[in-house]
Scaffold this motif. Sequence first.
Motif, PDB file in Angstrom:
ATOM      1  N   TRP A 261     -26.787  19.166   6.445  1.00  0.00           N
ATOM      2  CA  TRP A 261     -26.446  18.324   7.581  1.00  0.00           C
ATOM      3  C   TRP A 261     -25.901  17.005   7.079  1.00  0.00           C
ATOM      4  O   TRP A 261     -26.221  16.597   5.977  1.00  0.00           O
TER       5      TRP A 261
ATOM      6  N   ASN B 235     -19.045  18.386  18.705  1.00  0.00           N
ATOM      7  CA  ASN B 235     -20.505  18.311  18.637  1.00  0.00           C
ATOM      8  C   ASN B 235     -20.932  17.846  17.253  1.00  0.00           C
ATOM      9  O   ASN B 235     -20.573  18.470  16.246  1.00  0.00           O
TER      10      ASN B 235
ATOM     11  N   ILE C 137     -24.113  17.263  14.782  1.00  0.00           N
ATOM     12  CA  ILE C 137     -25.476  17.764  14.621  1.00  0.00           C
ATOM     13  C   ILE C 137     -26.069  17.181  13.339  1.00  0.00           C
ATOM     14  O   ILE C 137     -25.428  17.204  12.285  1.00  0.00           O
TER      15      ILE C 137
ATOM     16  N   ILE D  11     -26.119  10.543  13.254  1.00  0.00           N
ATOM     17  CA  ILE D  11     -25.167  10.949  14.294  1.00  0.00           C
ATOM     18  C   ILE D  11     -24.475   9.716  14.859  1.00  0.00           C
ATOM     19  O   ILE D  11     -23.258   9.705  15.043  1.00  0.00           O
TER      20      ILE D  11
ATOM     21  N   TYR E  91     -30.225  20.202  21.352  1.00  0.00           N
ATOM     22  CA  TYR E  91     -29.625  21.181  20.446  1.00  0.00           C
ATOM     23  C   TYR E  91     -30.541  22.375  20.211  1.00  0.00           C
ATOM     24  O   TYR E  91     -30.131  23.506  20.362  1.00  0.00           O
TER      25      TYR E  91
ATOM     26  N   ARG F   1     -28.210  16.326  18.596  1.00  0.00           N
ATOM     27  CA  ARG F   1     -26.799  16.618  18.891  1.00  0.00           C
ATOM     28  C   ARG F   1     -26.207  15.502  19.738  1.00  0.00           C
ATOM     29  O   ARG F   1     -26.866  14.933  20.592  1.00  0.00           O
TER      30      ARG F   1
END
Length: 115
Positions: free
Chosen positions: A31, A60, A62, A69, A97, A105
């Motif tokens: 991520w 989007n 994530i 984010i 999410y 998200r």
Amino acid sequence: MSLPAQLFAALRQLAGDRCFPEQIPQSNKDWPAIFYRITGTPQNTIGGDSDQDVYRVEINLIDRSTDKIWALRRPVFDAIDFAFDSAERITDLPAPYDDSGALFRRVIEYYVRSE
């Protein structure tokens, strides 16, 4: 270049090449990641026909951290503005999410003109 190819080129490096159409593969364990969808054209034709179509694009973001984010938002805005002559941001909202709460998200939507 097609609209999906333009989106991929604009967004891929923002998440370390973890940028995917439609959904993130279940095999992905790193991520942040980005997935994008082209959801169609708006129904409004007040301006008449054009040689370009207007598409609604959903991006989007994530990650395990809402701070990461949040930090990705501005680079996404800049990448879309640079990649497309005419892009109008229409939403920028947090969204659920997964049920575990381990991942967060953010959904960013645009109207994008493309031939």
